[in-house]
Enzyme design. Structure first.
Site, short mmCIF file in Angstrom:
data_model
loop_
_atom_site.label_atom_id
_atom_site.label_comp_id
_atom_site.label_asym_id
_atom_site.label_seq_id
_atom_site.Cartn_x
_atom_site.Cartn_y
_atom_site.Cartn_z
N HIS A 144 -49.97 5.12 -27.46
CA HIS A 144 -51.08 4.25 -27.85
C HIS A 144 -51.40 4.53 -29.33
CE1 HIS A 144 -55.36 2.99 -27.99
NE2 HIS A 144 -55.13 2.30 -26.90
N ASP B 56 -52.19 13.14 -24.63
CA ASP B 56 -53.13 12.03 -24.53
C ASP B 56 -53.29 11.72 -23.04
OD1 ASP B 56 -54.30 9.57 -24.21
OD2 ASP B 56 -53.11 8.56 -25.75
N GLN C 223 -54.83 7.82 -19.83
CA GLN C 223 -54.38 7.20 -18.57
C GLN C 223 -53.95 8.27 -17.56
OE1 GLN C 223 -54.80 4.02 -18.10
NE2 GLN C 223 -55.14 3.39 -20.23
N LYS D 184 -62.54 5.33 -18.64
CA LYS D 184 -61.37 4.88 -17.89
C LYS D 184 -61.28 5.55 -16.52
CE LYS D 184 -58.63 4.21 -22.06
NZ LYS D 184 -58.49 2.76 -22.24
N CYS E 93 -52.44 -2.12 -28.11
CA CYS E 93 -52.57 -0.95 -29.00
C CYS E 93 -51.31 -0.09 -28.96
CB CYS E 93 -53.79 -0.10 -28.66
SG CYS E 93 -55.33 -1.00 -28.74
N1 PMP Z 1 -54.54 6.51 -25.20
C1 PMP Z 1 -54.20 5.69 -24.20
C2 PMP Z 1 -52.90 5.91 -23.47
C3 PMP Z 1 -55.06 4.65 -23.84
O1 PMP Z 1 -54.73 3.83 -22.85
C4 PMP Z 1 -56.27 4.47 -24.55
C5 PMP Z 1 -57.23 3.35 -24.23
N2 PMP Z 1 -56.63 2.12 -24.01
C6 PMP Z 1 -56.58 5.38 -25.57
C7 PMP Z 1 -55.69 6.37 -25.87
C8 PMP Z 1 -57.85 5.28 -26.35
O2 PMP Z 1 -58.94 5.58 -25.55
P1 PMP Z 1 -60.42 5.33 -26.04
O3 PMP Z 1 -60.47 3.91 -26.52
O4 PMP Z 1 -61.25 5.55 -24.83
O5 PMP Z 1 -60.70 6.32 -27.13
#
Ligand code: PMP
Length: 405
Positions: free
Chosen positions: A120, A197, A200, A223, A361
């Site tokens: 991401h 990270d 997920q 999430k 993203c």
């Molecule tokens: N890493 C991953 C794999 C994600 O799916 C996301 C959110 N879509 C993020 C990072 C970023 O998370 P946040 O917007 O809650 O900071």
């Protein structure tokens, strides 16, 4: 299942079209159970005060609730000491904390940072920026066509002056569950500090940071049933202790002299200013909910449902599903010949079906997949096979709407 769905008030809200909501955008954010919503309201009605500095009853109560939430999060991810859990606004802030406080002062020209092709932007752009600022090199370990990380490419990336390895636990696009313990072990053997990270990860798979062996693990509360603006960074104590603060200000100091200051003990050193107290407490409640359900059960249900989703989508003519995986986090991404993902998402929305469309993203990954946008259905444990049936019906209807003639 009906009982579980009853816990989530929003699932019973009528859609603008008057139908029932089929929420399949859980990778963007999960819905919240009544217990989390009640905890937020209860906090503001009975407990609200600032933490760590008041001497009155409410301040003590708020501090206790906030620190109890830290203990719950630590236990949930297998962190041996609650001081290793720093509350943040989410994964993005947690990763930036590591980037600015650990990496920035330590990176030297010629050093290497390794990420994977499935990251991401939150776990890609900060490392790209840090590498550029330090004159370091960013190496991207590629994936295989089935959507899994290429272990040979990963190993090759480690062959060099690698200082840091940052990788996703679970892909938000492909749903790939990476063998993080193995990958982290290899990265450590190469001498790297490791950042996982877990945005997920924590919602979908059981997480034990000690078993994974990473130095840092980032998560997003919103999430995993918690409030938006809540999240956490796990860090090994000795790493956190050696790091400079991320943000400066109140709550994070020990002594402030005219010409210099000293820092509070961890985790407070990294929690400058008034934190999102209600958010942390809500996240603690979310963790309670997930523990009651059981992370193993949650994973089995979601992985099976996502696998079923991929199989059903593949039956629809013109649909290409990304990732051919034995197990999945909640996400299933696909493209439909002749229909732009945004058009499809808008069409399905009229049927009350919420999915995501766009680059998710993850532009470096989408380039590898040869597309600029995808559609993504992402399930949670409160989704059902019947809802996947409605998605598939919707897709058939979309095909006759967009492709007629
Ligand atoms: N890493 C991953 C794999 C994600 O799916 C996301 C959110 N879509 C993020 C990072 C970023 O998370 P946040 O917007 O809650 O900071």
């Amino acid at each position: 299942m009906e009982e579980i769905r009853q816990d989530f008030p929003i699932l019973h809200e009528p859609t603008p079209g008057g139908g029932r909501l089929v929420y399949l955008d859980n990778a963007a954010t999960s819905q919240k159970p009544r217990s989390v919503i009640d905890a937020l309201q209860d906090y503001y009605e009975t407990t609200n005060a600032n933490v760590h500095r008041g001497v009155h009853v409410l301040a003590e109560k708020a501090t206790q609730a906030y620190e109890d939430a830290r203990i719950k999060v630590a236990e949930f991810i297998g962190a041996p000491d609650p001081r290793s859990v720093i509350f943040t606004r989410g994964t993005t802030e947690a990763i930036n904390l590591v980037a600015w406080s650990w990496a920035r002062p330590r990176l030297r020209p010629g050093d290497r940072i390794v990420v994977t092709r499935m990251e991401h932007h939150s776990n890609f752009v900060p490392w790209q920026a840090m590498a550029r600022a330090a004159g370091a090199e960013l190496v991207i370990a590629d994936i295989r066509d089935d959507g899994t990380l290429d272990p040979d490419a990963f190993q090759r990336a480690l062959d060099g002056p690698v200082k840091l390895v940052a990788l996703a636990h679970v892909s938000n696009v492909l749903g790939t569950v990476n063998p993080v313990a193995d990958l982290v072990a290899r990265a450590r053997e190469a001498g790297a500090v490791t950042v996982v990270d877990g945005a997920q990860g924590t919602p979908h798979v059981p997480v034990d940071v000690e078993a994974i062996g990473c130095d840092f693990y980032a998560l997003s509360g919103h999430k995993m049933l918690g409030p938006t603006g809540s999240g956490a960074l796990y860090g090994r104590l000795e790493r956190l202790e050696a790091m400079e603060p991320f943000l400066y200000g109140g709550e994070m100091i020990s002594k402030v002299h005219d010409d210099h200051s000293t820092w509070a003990e961890i985790p407070h050193k990294f929690e400058a200013g008034t934190p999102h107290i209600a958010g942390a407490i809500g996240l603690g409640e979310a963790v309670d909910y997930l523990r009651r359900l059981g992370p193993d059960r949650v994973h089995r249900w979601e992985s099976d449902l996502a696998t079923y989703t991929a199989a059903r989508l593949r039956e629809v003519p013109g649909v290409r599903v990304f990732g051919d995986l034995p197990e999945r986090g909640g996400a299933v991404s696909f493209v439909t010949e002749g229909i732009h993902p945004h058009d499809l998402a808008q069409y399905l929305d009229q049927l009350g079906i919420a999915i995501r469309a766009g680059h998710l993203c993850a532009q470096p990954l989408l380039r590898r997949l040869g597309v600029t946008a995808v559609s993504r259905a992402s399930v949670a444990f409160y989704n059902t096979a019947e809802e996947i049936g409605l998605l598939v019906d919707g897709l058939h209807r979309a095909r006759s709407f967009f492709l007629r003639g």
